[in-house]
Motif scaffolding. Structure first.
Motif, short mmCIF file in Angstrom:
data_model
loop_
_atom_site.label_atom_id
_atom_site.label_comp_id
_atom_site.label_asym_id
_atom_site.label_seq_id
_atom_site.Cartn_x
_atom_site.Cartn_y
_atom_site.Cartn_z
N GLU A 14 0.85 -1.19 0.00
CA GLU A 14 0.00 0.00 0.00
C GLU A 14 0.88 1.24 0.00
O GLU A 14 2.09 1.15 0.10
CB GLU A 14 -0.89 0.02 1.24
CG GLU A 14 -0.09 0.09 2.54
CD GLU A 14 -0.95 0.02 3.79
OE1 GLU A 14 -2.19 0.06 3.67
OE2 GLU A 14 -0.37 -0.09 4.88
N ARG A 63 2.32 4.09 2.00
CA ARG A 63 2.57 4.34 3.42
C ARG A 63 3.29 5.66 3.62
O ARG A 63 4.08 6.09 2.79
CB ARG A 63 3.44 3.23 4.01
CG ARG A 63 2.75 1.92 4.04
CD ARG A 63 3.51 0.93 4.84
NE ARG A 63 2.82 -0.36 4.75
CZ ARG A 63 3.37 -1.50 5.03
NH1 ARG A 63 4.62 -1.55 5.41
NH2 ARG A 63 2.68 -2.61 4.93
N ASP A 106 4.72 3.98 -2.25
CA ASP A 106 3.97 2.79 -2.63
C ASP A 106 4.90 1.59 -2.42
O ASP A 106 5.90 1.45 -3.11
CB ASP A 106 3.52 2.88 -4.08
CG ASP A 106 2.61 1.74 -4.49
OD1 ASP A 106 2.74 0.62 -3.94
OD2 ASP A 106 1.78 1.95 -5.39
#
Length: 87
Positions: free
Chosen positions: A49, A51, A69
């Motif tokens: 994801e 972050r 990413d």
């Protein structure tokens, strides 16, 4: 050469940066039990994801936030930390 944008010094070689960990809210030391502290210290989500992470431009000592990413290892944006925004 892979570059990262330092919010103060502009685009620099990735070799000039040090990773400082994911930006996460720390539990309240006055009210948190040992189990909650253990989860905070040792448990991480292992999903790909975008972050928010702490990074440091080592030559200048500038700490900042990078949104990265983790699936593609692409830095989406970088900015200086503002405690009022992240409170």
């Amino acid at each position: 050469m892979k570059l990262m944008h330092c919010p103060v010094n502009g685009p620099r070689s990735i070799s000039e940066f040090a990773y400082g960990g994911e930006l996460r809210a720390m539990p309240d030391p006055a009210t948190t039990d040992d189990a909650a502290w253990a989860r905070y210290v040792f448990e991480r989500r292992g999903i790909a994801e975008v972050r928010r992470e702490w990074w440091c431009h080592v030559p200048s000592g500038v700490w900042f936030i990078a949104e990265r990413d983790t699936l593609t290892d692409t830095v989406c944006r970088t900015y200086l930390y503002d405690a009022a925004v992240h409170a």
